[in-house]
Design an enzyme around this catalytic site. Structure first.
Site, PDB file in Angstrom:
ATOM      1  CE  LYS A  13      -7.174 -16.547 -33.640  1.00  0.00           C
ATOM      2  NZ  LYS A  13      -6.818 -17.211 -34.883  1.00  0.00           N
ATOM      3  NE  ARG A  88      -6.978 -11.646 -38.441  1.00  0.00           N
ATOM      4  CZ  ARG A  88      -8.006 -12.360 -37.989  1.00  0.00           C
ATOM      5  NH1 ARG A  88      -8.745 -11.907 -37.006  1.00  0.00           N
ATOM      6  NH2 ARG A  88      -8.285 -13.528 -38.522  1.00  0.00           N
ATOM      7  NE  ARG A 127     -13.289 -23.076 -38.976  1.00  0.00           N
ATOM      8  CZ  ARG A 127     -12.387 -22.150 -38.706  1.00  0.00           C
ATOM      9  NH1 ARG A 127     -11.854 -22.079 -37.516  1.00  0.00           N
ATOM     10  NH2 ARG A 127     -11.983 -21.305 -39.616  1.00  0.00           N
ATOM     11  NE  ARG A 139     -14.935 -18.010 -40.899  1.00  0.00           N
ATOM     12  CZ  ARG A 139     -13.918 -17.736 -40.116  1.00  0.00           C
ATOM     13  NH1 ARG A 139     -13.881 -18.196 -38.882  1.00  0.00           N
ATOM     14  NH2 ARG A 139     -12.919 -17.002 -40.543  1.00  0.00           N
ATOM     15  NE  ARG A 150      -9.421 -16.885 -42.828  1.00  0.00           N
ATOM     16  CZ  ARG A 150     -10.069 -17.968 -42.384  1.00  0.00           C
ATOM     17  NH1 ARG A 150     -10.538 -18.869 -43.254  1.00  0.00           N
ATOM     18  NH2 ARG A 150     -10.244 -18.161 -41.105  1.00  0.00           N
TER      19      ARG A 150
END
Ligand code: AMP
Length: 291
Positions: A13, A88, A127, A139, A150
């Site tokens: 995204k 969400r 990532r 992160r 998540r």
């Protein structure tokens, strides 16, 4: 253009939103990024969100709805926006509907990036490795343990939005397992079919790319734009077909799916052209005046 990008963590995204803002000059509204900034700044919202985010849970609806309500009022969001990571939950989606309704704004569509869950962990690991290589801060929630949480949050609280938007005929699905470039192209086709972008924008982008070439060579790009303008008259149908073929595409037949989507778009364009292309601009103007 106002769209929502929907998909689990690692579905691409953020990457696609980045490409869209560069291409169409609209803003990306990422609640994740806004929350991370609030945490870094130590604001009351940040303090409330910090632990929840670190554990992979969802920040309360009222907090994120408040953030988005303020953000869409900003001048840079007037031209349009891409919502990334919001809504969400179903209550967030309902709150967004209300927010937009009060401002007489229309949501052009919701694009779901569908991916195989098994690929997500790999993607997030890549990532993280790339961020480390660039010397960027990683992160705290990009660990295998938190990612699992998540994903669970996504499945239980966010996935119901697929049904929510599908019922409202807003949902289009793109195969997020394709390459970044292919996904970008699929999204672009959808946006054209939905009437969310002007074919002119498309032509401009194409022209910009060919600007170094002689004028005669740039002409077909303009024609492509004109064709697309005719196609935009049947947005819902074309979008549905394009999205359907992307969805159905089994592994290994992605090229076939892409071809089908292209054909659909071309066919619709031809049909629309026969029916009287001169009326198209009027319709577009009318539609926009309503927004
Ligand atoms: P993201 O950058 O979109 O992956 O979001 C990072 C984290 O921020 C999520 O795991 C949540 O804890 C929180 N978050 C972001 N957006 C929302 C939202 N719309 N609702 C609730 N929590 C959110």
């Amino acid at each position: 253009m106002r769209i929502i990008l929907l998909g689990p963590p690692g579905s691409g995204k953020g990457t696609q939103a980045q490409r869209l803002i560069e291409r169409y000059g609209i803003v990306q509204l990422s609640t994740g990024e806004m929350l991370r900034a609030a945490v870094a700044a130590g604001t009351p919202v940040g303090l409330r969100a910090k632990e929840i985010m670190a554990s992979g849970g969802l920040v309360p609806d009222d907090v994120v709805v408040g953030i988005i309500a303020d953000r869409i009022e900003q001048p840079d969001a007037k031209k349009g926006f891409i919502l990334d990571g919001f809504p969400r939950t179903v209550p967030q989606a309902e709150a967004l509907d209300e927010l937009l309704k009060h401002r007489h704004l229309k949501l052009d569509g919701v694009i779901e990036l569908r991916v195989n869950e098994s690929a997500l962990l790999d993607r997030v690991e890549t990532r993280v490795a790339q961020m480390r290589e660039r010397g960027e801060e990683v992160r705290v929630d990009d660990t295998p343990e938190v990612l699992t949480k998540r994903l669970a949050s996504y499945r239980s609280q966010t996935e119901p939005l697929i049904h929510y938007y599908s019922e409202r005929r807003k949902l289009s699905t793109v195969d997020g397992m394709m390459t970044i470039e292919e996904v970008t192209r699929a999204i672009h086709r959808l946006l054209l079919a939905l009437g969310a972008i002007e074919p002119k924008t498309h032509a401009k982008a194409a022209q910009a790319k060919t600007s170094a070439k002689p004028a005669a060579k740039a002409a077909p790009a303009r024609r492509a734009g004109e064709k697309a303008s005719k196609k935009a008259k049947k947005p819902a149908k074309a979008a549905k077909k394009a999205s359907k073929s992307a969805k159905k595409a089994p592994k290994g037949t992605k090229k076939a799916a892409k071809k089908t989507a292209k054909k659909t778009v071309k066919k619709t364009a031809k049909k629309s052209a026969k029916k009287g292309p001169k009326k198209a601009p009027k319709k577009v103007t009318k539609k926009r005046a309503k927004r």
